[in-house]
Design an enzyme around this catalytic site. Sequence first.
Site, PDB file in Angstrom:
ATOM      1  N   GLY A  49       0.762  -1.237   0.000  1.00 19.88           N
ATOM      2  CA  GLY A  49       0.000   0.000   0.000  1.00 19.88           C
ATOM      3  C   GLY A  49       0.797   1.293   0.000  1.00 19.88           C
ATOM      4  O   GLY A  49       0.344   2.302  -0.528  1.00 19.88           O
ATOM      5  N   ASP A 107      -4.823   1.786  10.692  1.00 23.24           N
ATOM      6  CA  ASP A 107      -6.229   1.537  11.000  1.00 23.24           C
ATOM      7  C   ASP A 107      -6.281   1.104  12.478  1.00 23.24           C
ATOM      8  O   ASP A 107      -6.259   1.948  13.361  1.00 23.24           O
ATOM      9  CB  ASP A 107      -6.706   0.447  10.025  1.00 23.24           C
ATOM     10  CG  ASP A 107      -8.185   0.124  10.109  1.00 23.24           C
ATOM     11  OD1 ASP A 107      -8.918   0.844  10.790  1.00 23.24           O
ATOM     12  OD2 ASP A 107      -8.618  -0.862   9.493  1.00 23.24           O
ATOM     13  N   LYS A 135      -6.812   6.367  10.990  1.00 27.33           N
ATOM     14  CA  LYS A 135      -8.216   6.351  11.420  1.00 27.33           C
ATOM     15  C   LYS A 135      -8.210   6.336  12.950  1.00 27.33           C
ATOM     16  O   LYS A 135      -8.137   5.262  13.562  1.00 27.33           O
ATOM     17  CB  LYS A 135      -8.914   5.092  10.904  1.00 27.33           C
ATOM     18  CG  LYS A 135      -9.075   5.032   9.382  1.00 27.33           C
ATOM     19  CD  LYS A 135      -9.784   3.742   8.987  1.00 27.33           C
ATOM     20  CE  LYS A 135      -9.867   3.574   7.495  1.00 27.33           C
ATOM     21  NZ  LYS A 135     -10.339   2.219   7.120  1.00 27.33           N
ATOM     22  N   VAL A 157     -11.299   3.436   2.575  1.00 24.39           N
ATOM     23  CA  VAL A 157     -10.831   4.301   1.484  1.00 24.39           C
ATOM     24  C   VAL A 157      -9.966   3.522   0.489  1.00 24.39           C
ATOM     25  O   VAL A 157      -9.380   2.489   0.845  1.00 24.39           O
ATOM     26  CB  VAL A 157     -10.020   5.504   2.031  1.00 24.39           C
ATOM     27  CG1 VAL A 157     -10.913   6.508   2.748  1.00 24.39           C
ATOM     28  CG2 VAL A 157      -8.890   5.049   2.946  1.00 24.39           C
ATOM     29  N   ASP A 163      -5.937  -0.309  -1.676  1.00 18.81           N
ATOM     30  CA  ASP A 163      -6.762  -1.139  -2.558  1.00 18.81           C
ATOM     31  C   ASP A 163      -8.032  -1.632  -1.891  1.00 18.81           C
ATOM     32  O   ASP A 163      -8.136  -1.715  -0.668  1.00 18.81           O
ATOM     33  CB  ASP A 163      -5.962  -2.357  -3.020  1.00 18.81           C
ATOM     34  CG  ASP A 163      -5.784  -3.368  -1.880  1.00 18.81           C
ATOM     35  OD1 ASP A 163      -5.242  -2.987  -0.821  1.00 18.81           O
ATOM     36  OD2 ASP A 163      -6.200  -4.529  -2.041  1.00 18.81           O
TER      37      ASP A 163
HETATM   38  P1  IMP Z   1      -4.162  -2.228  10.727  1.00 22.03           P
HETATM   39  O1  IMP Z   1      -3.277  -3.344  11.101  1.00 22.03           O
HETATM   40  O2  IMP Z   1      -5.575  -2.431  11.177  1.00 22.03           O
HETATM   41  O3  IMP Z   1      -3.636  -0.861  11.177  1.00 22.03           O
HETATM   42  O4  IMP Z   1      -4.280  -2.218   9.158  1.00 22.03           O
HETATM   43  C1  IMP Z   1      -3.270  -1.715   8.408  1.00 22.03           C
HETATM   44  C2  IMP Z   1      -3.341  -2.115   6.960  1.00 22.03           C
HETATM   45  O5  IMP Z   1      -4.661  -2.446   6.529  1.00 22.03           O
HETATM   46  C3  IMP Z   1      -2.937  -0.924   6.137  1.00 22.03           C
HETATM   47  O6  IMP Z   1      -1.549  -0.881   5.961  1.00 22.03           O
HETATM   48  C4  IMP Z   1      -3.695  -1.135   4.850  1.00 22.03           C
HETATM   49  O7  IMP Z   1      -2.922  -1.930   3.988  1.00 22.03           O
HETATM   50  C5  IMP Z   1      -4.947  -1.874   5.271  1.00 22.03           C
HETATM   51  N1  IMP Z   1      -6.091  -0.933   5.420  1.00 22.03           N
HETATM   52  C6  IMP Z   1      -6.581  -0.405   6.547  1.00 22.03           C
HETATM   53  N2  IMP Z   1      -7.609   0.425   6.321  1.00 22.03           N
HETATM   54  C7  IMP Z   1      -7.768   0.437   4.975  1.00 22.03           C
HETATM   55  C8  IMP Z   1      -8.675   1.139   4.088  1.00 22.03           C
HETATM   56  O8  IMP Z   1      -9.550   1.952   4.488  1.00 22.03           O
HETATM   57  N3  IMP Z   1      -8.515   0.901   2.765  1.00 22.03           N
HETATM   58  C9  IMP Z   1      -7.558   0.047   2.278  1.00 22.03           C
HETATM   59  N4  IMP Z   1      -6.705  -0.621   3.059  1.00 22.03           N
HETATM   60  C10 IMP Z   1      -6.802  -0.430   4.397  1.00 22.03           C
HETATM   61 MG    MG Z   2      -0.398  -1.163   4.285  1.00 20.71          MG
END
Ligand code: IMP
Ligand code: MG
Length: 180
Positions: A49, A107, A135, A157, A163
């Site tokens: 990403g 996230d 977020k 998003v 993606d």
């Molecule tokens: P986390 O471990 O929950 O912080 O998720 C992190 C990863 O999830 C990010 O690096 C993104 O690759 C993916 N991700 C989280 N939110 C979104 C979103 O709204 N759209 C697309 N990918 C997301």
């Molecule tokens: Mg990522």
Amino acid sequence: MSHTWILKDKVFTKYLGSDEIQTAVRSLANRISQDLQDTKPVFIVVLNGAFIFAADLLKKVKIDCEIAFVKLSSYNGMESSGEVQEVIGLQIPLKGRHVVIIEDIVDTGLTLHRFLQKVHEMEPADVRIAACLLKPDAFKMNFPIDYLCFSIPNEFVVGYGLDYDGLGRNSSEIYKIQNS
Ligand code: IMP
Ligand code: MG
């Protein structure tokens, strides 16, 4: 690109335009260049990403640095699975180095939390995080996001590297899911 973008079964609407993103990225790059001058930092780009954000950011960082890549995965479709797999590992020694991890979006923060543990085991001098998006309402961890472009609502998003099921990365703008 128009205001609406249909990807598979979802409709997305334009949320952050290219100029707005580039302005935020430039100001982040300036801060990083100032804060880390003379430290020869190692930037670790989290694939997939972060590839567009990292390319834009690092072109604007005007200090000597090294760039490494790591591929982590924790996401299937639109939900975080909580499982973090390191797919492509780090090849570069980090002992004593100033490290900046570059992420597309934070996230829950779980992916970075696990990865940070691995990075700290490598005994760097200092670890910072640069993220394009956060977020805050979904964030469950308490580590600081040192360099952030935008805080956004807890909605899905795409675009600018992000993606939906593999689609939508190739946009210089960010789109938000349209609630029906
Ligand atoms: P986390 O471990 O929950 O912080 O998720 C992190 C990863 O999830 C990010 O690096 C993104 O690759 C993916 N991700 C989280 N939110 C979104 C979103 O709204 N759209 C697309 N990918 C997301
Ligand atoms: Mg990522």
